[in-house]
Design an enzyme around this catalytic site. Sequence first.
Site, PDB file in Angstrom:
ATOM      1  N   GLN A  86       0.810  -1.216   0.000  1.00 45.55           N
ATOM      2  CA  GLN A  86       0.000   0.000   0.000  1.00 45.55           C
ATOM      3  C   GLN A  86       0.844   1.266   0.000  1.00 45.55           C
ATOM      4  O   GLN A  86       0.317   2.368  -0.172  1.00 45.55           O
ATOM      5  CB  GLN A  86      -0.913   0.016   1.231  1.00 45.55           C
ATOM      6  N   HIS A 148      -1.719   0.844   5.885  1.00 46.12           N
ATOM      7  CA  HIS A 148      -2.441   1.881   6.631  1.00 46.12           C
ATOM      8  C   HIS A 148      -1.579   3.116   6.881  1.00 46.12           C
ATOM      9  O   HIS A 148      -1.319   3.513   8.010  1.00 46.12           O
ATOM     10  CB  HIS A 148      -2.954   1.312   7.959  1.00 46.12           C
ATOM     11  N   GLU A 246     -16.251   4.831   7.282  1.00 38.15           N
ATOM     12  CA  GLU A 246     -16.867   5.978   7.937  1.00 38.15           C
ATOM     13  C   GLU A 246     -16.701   7.273   7.153  1.00 38.15           C
ATOM     14  O   GLU A 246     -15.686   7.485   6.486  1.00 38.15           O
ATOM     15  CB  GLU A 246     -16.251   6.185   9.330  1.00 38.15           C
ATOM     16  N   TYR A 256     -12.416   9.387  17.699  1.00 38.60           N
ATOM     17  CA  TYR A 256     -13.338   8.757  16.747  1.00 38.60           C
ATOM     18  C   TYR A 256     -13.442   7.243  16.943  1.00 38.60           C
ATOM     19  O   TYR A 256     -14.082   6.571  16.145  1.00 38.60           O
ATOM     20  CB  TYR A 256     -12.956   9.149  15.312  1.00 38.60           C
ATOM     21  N   TYR A 267     -11.394  -9.049   9.051  1.00 34.74           N
ATOM     22  CA  TYR A 267     -11.457  -9.735   7.762  1.00 34.74           C
ATOM     23  C   TYR A 267     -11.711 -11.230   7.915  1.00 34.74           C
ATOM     24  O   TYR A 267     -12.221 -11.883   7.017  1.00 34.74           O
ATOM     25  CB  TYR A 267     -10.177  -9.477   6.967  1.00 34.74           C
TER      26      TYR A 267
END
Length: 375
Positions: A86, A148, A246, A256, A267
Amino acid sequence: MRLKPLLCRFLIACALPASAQAADYRVDTVVDGLEFPWSLAFLPDGRMLVTERPGRLRVIERNADGRPTLRATPIAGVPPVLASGQAGLFDVMLDPDFADNGVLYLSFAHGTFEANHLRIVRARFDGERLHEPTPILTTRPAKSHTQHLGGRMALLGDGTLVVGMGDGNLDRTDALRLHTHLGKILRIHRDGRVPDDNPFVDRAHGGDAVRAEILSYGHRNPQALVYVATHGALYSNEHGARGGDELNRITPGANYGWPITTHGVDYTGARITPYSEWPGVTPPLTQWTPSIAPSGMCWYDGTLFPAWRHSLFVSALAEKSVRRVPMQSGVPGEQEVLFRELGERIRDVRAGPDGALYLLTDSAEGRVLRVSPGS
Protein backbone atom coordinates in the site's frame (compact mmCIF):
# COMPACT_ATOMS: atom_id res chain seq x y z
CA MET A 1 -4.32 10.72 -26.57
CA ARG A 2 -7.68 9.93 -28.08
CA LEU A 3 -10.82 10.50 -26.09
CA LYS A 4 -13.07 7.52 -25.42
CA PRO A 5 -16.63 8.77 -24.84
CA LEU A 6 -19.08 6.72 -22.83
CA LEU A 7 -22.61 8.20 -22.73
CA CYS A 8 -24.39 7.27 -19.51
CA ARG A 9 -27.95 8.59 -19.73
CA PHE A 10 -29.34 6.28 -17.11
CA LEU A 11 -27.58 4.61 -14.22
CA ILE A 12 -28.10 0.96 -13.42
CA ALA A 13 -31.32 0.95 -11.44
CA CYS A 14 -30.21 -1.65 -8.91
CA ALA A 15 -27.18 0.45 -8.00
CA LEU A 16 -29.24 3.47 -6.91
CA PRO A 17 -31.25 4.21 -3.79
CA ALA A 18 -34.91 4.25 -4.71
CA SER A 19 -35.34 8.03 -4.79
CA ALA A 20 -32.04 8.92 -6.51
CA GLN A 21 -32.36 10.72 -9.82
CA ALA A 22 -30.15 9.56 -12.69
CA ALA A 23 -28.06 12.32 -14.22
CA ASP A 24 -27.33 12.74 -17.89
CA TYR A 25 -23.56 12.59 -18.20
CA ARG A 26 -20.73 11.31 -20.34
CA VAL A 27 -17.33 10.00 -19.30
CA ASP A 28 -14.27 10.70 -21.46
CA THR A 29 -10.77 9.33 -21.03
CA VAL A 30 -8.40 12.26 -20.59
CA VAL A 31 -5.23 10.11 -20.49
CA ASP A 32 -4.49 6.45 -19.90
CA GLY A 33 -1.36 4.36 -19.34
CA LEU A 34 -0.84 5.47 -15.72
CA GLU A 35 0.47 3.03 -13.11
CA PHE A 36 -1.85 3.18 -10.12
CA PRO A 37 -2.62 6.91 -10.24
CA TRP A 38 -3.39 8.24 -6.77
CA SER A 39 -4.01 11.99 -6.77
CA LEU A 40 -4.72 14.89 -9.12
CA ALA A 41 -4.07 18.64 -8.92
CA PHE A 42 -5.06 21.40 -11.37
CA LEU A 43 -2.42 23.95 -12.32
CA PRO A 44 -3.40 27.59 -12.97
CA ASP A 45 -2.34 27.32 -16.64
CA GLY A 46 -4.77 24.47 -17.36
CA ARG A 47 -2.30 21.61 -17.02
CA MET A 48 -2.75 18.88 -14.40
CA LEU A 49 -0.40 17.01 -12.09
CA VAL A 50 -1.03 13.36 -11.29
CA THR A 51 0.84 11.08 -8.89
CA GLU A 52 1.56 7.42 -9.55
CA ARG A 53 1.94 5.22 -6.48
CA PRO A 54 5.31 3.74 -7.58
CA GLY A 55 6.83 7.21 -7.08
CA ARG A 56 6.29 9.30 -10.21
CA LEU A 57 4.78 12.76 -10.57
CA ARG A 58 3.42 13.31 -14.09
CA VAL A 59 2.16 16.26 -16.12
CA ILE A 60 -0.97 16.23 -18.29
CA GLU A 61 -0.72 18.97 -20.90
CA ARG A 62 -2.19 19.87 -24.30
CA ASN A 63 -0.52 18.86 -27.53
CA ALA A 64 -0.39 20.98 -30.68
CA ASP A 65 -4.00 20.22 -31.67
CA GLY A 66 -5.30 20.94 -28.18
CA ARG A 67 -5.86 17.37 -27.02
CA PRO A 68 -4.74 16.32 -23.51
CA THR A 69 -1.61 14.21 -23.44
CA LEU A 70 0.62 12.70 -20.79
CA ARG A 71 4.13 14.12 -20.85
CA ALA A 72 6.46 11.21 -21.53
CA THR A 73 9.06 12.12 -18.91
CA PRO A 74 8.08 12.23 -15.22
CA ILE A 75 8.92 15.35 -13.23
CA ALA A 76 12.46 15.26 -11.86
CA GLY A 77 13.33 16.01 -8.25
CA VAL A 78 10.73 13.84 -6.51
CA PRO A 79 12.31 12.46 -3.31
CA PRO A 80 12.92 8.70 -2.99
CA VAL A 81 9.67 6.88 -2.23
CA LEU A 82 9.12 3.53 -0.51
CA ALA A 83 6.85 1.76 -3.00
CA SER A 84 5.70 -1.58 -1.59
CA GLY A 85 2.21 -2.93 -1.00
CA GLN A 86 0.00 0.00 0.00
CA ALA A 87 3.03 2.31 0.35
CA GLY A 88 4.15 4.75 -2.32
CA LEU A 89 3.67 8.29 -3.56
CA PHE A 90 0.28 9.57 -2.44
CA ASP A 91 -1.13 13.08 -2.55
CA VAL A 92 -0.12 16.24 -4.44
CA MET A 93 -1.49 19.59 -3.31
CA LEU A 94 -0.79 23.15 -4.46
CA ASP A 95 0.05 25.98 -2.08
CA PRO A 96 -2.65 28.71 -1.97
CA ASP A 97 -0.04 31.08 -3.42
CA PHE A 98 1.17 28.63 -6.07
CA ALA A 99 0.65 31.10 -8.93
CA ASP A 100 3.28 33.34 -7.32
CA ASN A 101 5.60 30.94 -5.47
CA GLY A 102 5.27 27.63 -7.37
CA VAL A 103 5.15 25.70 -4.09
CA LEU A 104 3.45 22.33 -3.83
CA TYR A 105 3.25 19.54 -1.25
CA LEU A 106 3.71 15.79 -1.66
CA SER A 107 2.89 12.97 0.76
CA PHE A 108 4.59 9.59 0.48
CA ALA A 109 5.94 6.56 2.31
CA HIS A 110 9.52 7.14 3.43
CA GLY A 111 12.10 4.69 4.78
CA THR A 112 12.30 0.91 4.57
CA PHE A 113 9.89 -1.98 4.91
CA GLU A 114 11.17 -2.55 8.45
CA ALA A 115 11.11 1.14 9.51
CA ASN A 116 8.92 3.57 7.58
CA HIS A 117 6.98 6.79 8.02
CA LEU A 118 4.50 9.00 6.23
CA ARG A 119 6.42 12.06 5.08
CA ILE A 120 5.21 15.45 3.78
CA VAL A 121 7.59 17.60 1.73
CA ARG A 122 7.31 21.14 0.45
CA ALA A 123 8.97 21.88 -2.90
CA ARG A 124 9.00 24.47 -5.67
CA PHE A 125 7.84 23.40 -9.14
CA ASP A 126 9.18 25.39 -12.08
CA GLY A 127 7.11 23.58 -14.70
CA GLU A 128 9.81 20.99 -15.39
CA ARG A 129 11.22 19.75 -12.07
CA LEU A 130 10.98 20.09 -8.29
CA HIS A 131 13.49 22.22 -6.42
CA GLU A 132 14.53 22.00 -2.78
CA PRO A 133 12.06 19.37 -1.55
CA THR A 134 12.04 19.99 2.20
CA PRO A 135 10.43 17.64 4.75
CA ILE A 136 7.90 19.47 6.92
CA LEU A 137 6.43 16.40 8.66
CA THR A 138 7.70 12.87 9.22
CA THR A 139 5.39 10.74 11.34
CA ARG A 140 6.76 9.15 14.51
CA PRO A 141 7.64 6.58 15.55
CA ALA A 142 8.80 4.47 12.61
CA LYS A 143 6.64 1.43 11.92
CA SER A 144 7.23 -1.85 10.14
CA HIS A 145 5.28 -3.18 7.13
CA THR A 146 3.58 -1.00 4.53
CA GLN A 147 -0.10 -0.88 5.47
CA HIS A 148 -2.44 1.88 6.63
CA LEU A 149 -0.39 4.97 5.84
CA GLY A 150 -3.28 7.32 5.05
CA GLY A 151 -1.61 10.12 3.07
CA ARG A 152 -4.36 12.56 2.06
CA MET A 153 -3.83 16.28 2.70
CA ALA A 154 -6.06 19.35 2.84
CA LEU A 155 -5.80 23.04 3.66
CA LEU A 156 -8.02 24.58 6.31
CA GLY A 157 -9.52 28.04 6.10
CA ASP A 158 -6.71 29.49 8.23
CA GLY A 159 -4.08 28.18 5.82
CA THR A 160 -2.84 25.32 8.01
CA LEU A 161 -2.26 21.89 6.52
CA VAL A 162 -3.92 18.70 7.71
CA VAL A 163 -2.95 15.13 6.84
CA GLY A 164 -4.42 11.73 7.69
CA MET A 165 -2.23 8.94 9.08
CA GLY A 166 -3.40 5.34 9.41
CA ASP A 167 -2.94 3.07 12.42
CA GLY A 168 -0.22 0.97 10.78
CA ASN A 169 -2.36 -2.20 11.12
CA LEU A 170 -0.08 -3.73 13.77
CA ASP A 171 -1.19 -2.56 17.23
CA ARG A 172 -4.64 -1.11 16.63
CA THR A 173 -4.78 0.59 20.01
CA ASP A 174 -1.99 2.96 18.88
CA ALA A 175 -4.83 4.92 17.27
CA LEU A 176 -5.96 5.93 20.78
CA ARG A 177 -2.50 6.66 22.20
CA LEU A 178 -1.34 10.26 22.01
CA HIS A 179 2.41 9.51 22.07
CA THR A 180 2.25 8.33 18.43
CA HIS A 181 1.07 9.81 15.13
CA LEU A 182 -0.51 6.47 14.15
CA GLY A 183 -4.27 6.58 13.63
CA LYS A 184 -4.49 10.37 13.76
CA ILE A 185 -5.43 13.48 11.80
CA LEU A 186 -2.44 15.84 12.08
CA ARG A 187 -2.27 19.62 11.67
CA ILE A 188 0.78 21.78 10.98
CA HIS A 189 1.68 25.12 9.47
CA ARG A 190 2.81 24.92 5.84
CA ASP A 191 6.45 25.29 6.92
CA GLY A 192 6.15 22.42 9.41
CA ARG A 193 5.68 24.42 12.62
CA VAL A 194 3.05 23.22 15.08
CA PRO A 195 0.10 25.64 15.48
CA ASP A 196 -0.22 27.03 19.00
CA ASP A 197 -3.94 26.23 19.07
CA ASN A 198 -3.64 22.50 18.34
CA PRO A 199 -5.68 20.66 21.00
CA PHE A 200 -2.78 18.83 22.71
CA VAL A 201 -0.05 21.47 22.47
CA ASP A 202 -0.15 22.40 26.15
CA ARG A 203 0.18 18.78 27.24
CA ALA A 204 3.10 18.26 24.87
CA HIS A 205 4.82 21.43 26.09
CA GLY A 206 4.08 20.35 29.65
CA GLY A 207 6.31 17.35 29.27
CA ASP A 208 3.70 14.65 28.55
CA ALA A 209 4.53 12.08 25.90
CA VAL A 210 2.06 13.63 23.48
CA ARG A 211 2.53 14.48 19.80
CA ALA A 212 1.64 18.16 19.47
CA GLU A 213 0.67 17.78 15.78
CA ILE A 214 -2.43 15.69 16.66
CA LEU A 215 -5.76 17.24 15.70
CA SER A 216 -7.96 14.16 16.30
CA TYR A 217 -7.44 10.49 17.09
CA GLY A 218 -9.05 7.05 17.02
CA HIS A 219 -8.84 6.65 13.24
CA ARG A 220 -8.20 3.37 11.43
CA ASN A 221 -7.01 4.45 7.98
CA PRO A 222 -8.10 7.91 6.77
CA GLN A 223 -8.39 8.03 2.98
CA ALA A 224 -9.61 11.57 2.26
CA LEU A 225 -9.76 15.01 3.82
CA VAL A 226 -11.96 17.83 2.48
CA TYR A 227 -12.41 21.28 4.00
CA VAL A 228 -15.73 22.93 3.08
CA ALA A 229 -15.46 26.66 3.72
CA THR A 230 -19.21 27.30 3.64
CA HIS A 231 -19.65 24.77 6.46
CA GLY A 232 -16.47 25.74 8.28
CA ALA A 233 -15.99 21.98 8.45
CA LEU A 234 -13.30 19.40 7.80
CA TYR A 235 -14.67 16.08 6.56
CA SER A 236 -12.78 12.79 6.34
CA ASN A 237 -13.52 9.28 5.24
CA GLU A 238 -11.71 6.16 6.37
CA HIS A 239 -11.55 2.44 5.79
CA GLY A 240 -13.13 0.13 8.28
CA ALA A 241 -12.14 -3.52 8.23
CA ARG A 242 -14.95 -5.75 6.91
CA GLY A 243 -17.58 -3.05 7.02
CA GLY A 244 -17.59 0.02 9.20
CA ASP A 245 -16.19 2.48 6.63
CA GLU A 246 -16.87 5.98 7.94
CA LEU A 247 -17.61 9.55 6.93
CA ASN A 248 -16.63 11.90 9.76
CA ARG A 249 -16.71 15.58 10.58
CA ILE A 250 -13.41 16.32 12.31
CA THR A 251 -13.50 18.26 15.58
CA PRO A 252 -10.22 19.29 17.24
CA GLY A 253 -9.35 16.99 20.12
CA ALA A 254 -12.12 14.49 19.35
CA ASN A 255 -11.83 10.71 19.67
CA TYR A 256 -13.34 8.76 16.75
CA GLY A 257 -13.22 5.44 18.54
CA TRP A 258 -11.11 2.94 16.62
CA PRO A 259 -10.67 0.18 17.75
CA ILE A 260 -13.04 0.52 20.74
CA THR A 261 -15.99 1.28 18.45
CA THR A 262 -16.71 0.14 14.91
CA HIS A 263 -19.64 -1.08 12.82
CA GLY A 264 -17.42 -3.65 11.10
CA VAL A 265 -15.80 -6.98 11.90
CA ASP A 266 -12.32 -8.28 11.16
CA TYR A 267 -11.46 -9.73 7.76
CA THR A 268 -11.62 -13.20 9.34
CA GLY A 269 -15.17 -12.50 10.49
CA ALA A 270 -14.06 -12.23 14.12
CA ARG A 271 -15.58 -9.49 16.23
CA ILE A 272 -13.20 -6.57 16.86
CA THR A 273 -15.30 -4.97 19.61
CA PRO A 274 -18.86 -5.37 20.86
CA TYR A 275 -19.38 -1.60 20.71
CA SER A 276 -20.52 0.62 17.86
CA GLU A 277 -20.75 3.61 20.20
CA TRP A 278 -19.13 4.61 23.47
CA PRO A 279 -19.28 7.64 25.80
CA GLY A 280 -16.83 10.30 24.64
CA VAL A 281 -16.47 8.84 21.14
CA THR A 282 -17.65 11.01 18.24
CA PRO A 283 -19.87 8.85 16.00
CA PRO A 284 -19.55 8.93 12.20
CA LEU A 285 -21.91 11.06 10.14
CA THR A 286 -22.60 7.89 8.19
CA GLN A 287 -21.01 4.47 7.84
CA TRP A 288 -20.91 1.87 5.09
CA THR A 289 -21.49 -1.80 5.88
CA PRO A 290 -20.76 -3.83 3.80
CA SER A 291 -17.58 -1.95 3.02
CA ILE A 292 -17.37 0.21 -0.08
CA ALA A 293 -13.63 0.92 0.57
CA PRO A 294 -13.78 4.74 0.31
CA SER A 295 -10.74 6.38 -1.25
CA GLY A 296 -10.75 10.00 -2.47
CA MET A 297 -13.36 12.65 -1.79
CA CYS A 298 -14.24 16.13 -3.03
CA TRP A 299 -16.81 18.84 -2.48
CA TYR A 300 -18.85 19.73 -5.56
CA ASP A 301 -20.33 23.20 -6.00
CA GLY A 302 -19.80 23.57 -9.74
CA THR A 303 -22.14 24.82 -12.44
CA LEU A 304 -22.09 21.94 -14.96
CA PHE A 305 -24.27 19.72 -12.74
CA PRO A 306 -26.69 21.92 -10.77
CA ALA A 307 -28.43 18.87 -9.26
CA TRP A 308 -25.13 17.70 -7.80
CA ARG A 309 -24.20 20.94 -6.04
CA HIS A 310 -23.62 21.02 -2.28
CA SER A 311 -22.56 17.37 -2.25
CA LEU A 312 -19.56 15.36 -1.13
CA PHE A 313 -18.40 12.86 -3.74
CA VAL A 314 -16.71 9.76 -2.28
CA SER A 315 -14.81 7.44 -4.61
CA ALA A 316 -14.88 3.75 -3.74
CA LEU A 317 -12.49 0.91 -4.53
CA ALA A 318 -14.45 -2.21 -3.56
CA GLU A 319 -17.81 -0.93 -4.77
CA LYS A 320 -16.22 0.37 -8.01
CA SER A 321 -18.31 3.51 -7.78
CA VAL A 322 -18.54 7.09 -6.59
CA ARG A 323 -21.05 7.92 -3.87
CA ARG A 324 -22.75 11.30 -4.05
CA VAL A 325 -23.59 12.39 -0.51
CA PRO A 326 -25.80 15.52 -0.52
CA MET A 327 -25.14 17.66 2.56
CA GLN A 328 -27.81 19.84 4.16
CA SER A 329 -26.53 21.94 7.08
CA GLY A 330 -23.69 19.43 7.51
CA VAL A 331 -26.05 16.42 7.61
CA PRO A 332 -25.77 13.69 4.93
CA GLY A 333 -28.84 13.06 2.82
CA GLU A 334 -29.82 10.06 0.73
CA GLN A 335 -26.88 8.84 -1.30
CA GLU A 336 -26.62 8.27 -5.03
CA VAL A 337 -24.35 5.55 -6.45
CA LEU A 338 -22.62 6.64 -9.66
CA PHE A 339 -20.32 5.26 -12.37
CA ARG A 340 -20.65 1.55 -11.53
CA GLU A 341 -21.10 0.94 -15.24
CA LEU A 342 -17.36 1.66 -15.64
CA GLY A 343 -16.56 -1.52 -13.71
CA GLU A 344 -13.36 0.01 -12.30
CA ARG A 345 -11.94 0.68 -8.86
CA ILE A 346 -11.93 4.46 -8.37
CA ARG A 347 -8.99 5.83 -6.41
CA ASP A 348 -9.78 9.54 -6.44
CA VAL A 349 -12.48 12.02 -7.42
CA ARG A 350 -11.83 15.74 -7.93
CA ALA A 351 -13.97 18.73 -8.84
CA GLY A 352 -12.24 20.52 -11.70
CA PRO A 353 -12.10 24.29 -12.20
CA ASP A 354 -14.20 23.75 -15.34
CA GLY A 355 -17.10 22.36 -13.30
CA ALA A 356 -16.48 18.77 -14.44
CA LEU A 357 -15.70 15.81 -12.19
CA TYR A 358 -12.40 13.96 -12.66
CA LEU A 359 -11.87 10.33 -11.68
CA LEU A 360 -8.69 8.27 -11.27
CA THR A 361 -8.95 4.53 -11.83
CA ASP A 362 -6.93 2.26 -9.53
CA SER A 363 -5.11 -0.02 -11.95
CA ALA A 364 -1.70 -0.85 -13.39
CA GLU A 365 -3.20 0.66 -16.57
CA GLY A 366 -4.95 3.52 -14.82
CA ARG A 367 -6.81 6.39 -16.41
CA VAL A 368 -7.84 9.97 -15.72
CA LEU A 369 -11.51 10.36 -16.65
CA ARG A 370 -13.59 13.52 -17.11
CA VAL A 371 -17.32 13.55 -16.33
CA SER A 372 -19.34 16.21 -18.14
CA PRO A 373 -23.03 16.69 -19.06
CA GLY A 374 -24.20 14.19 -21.63
CA SER A 375 -26.29 16.70 -23.53
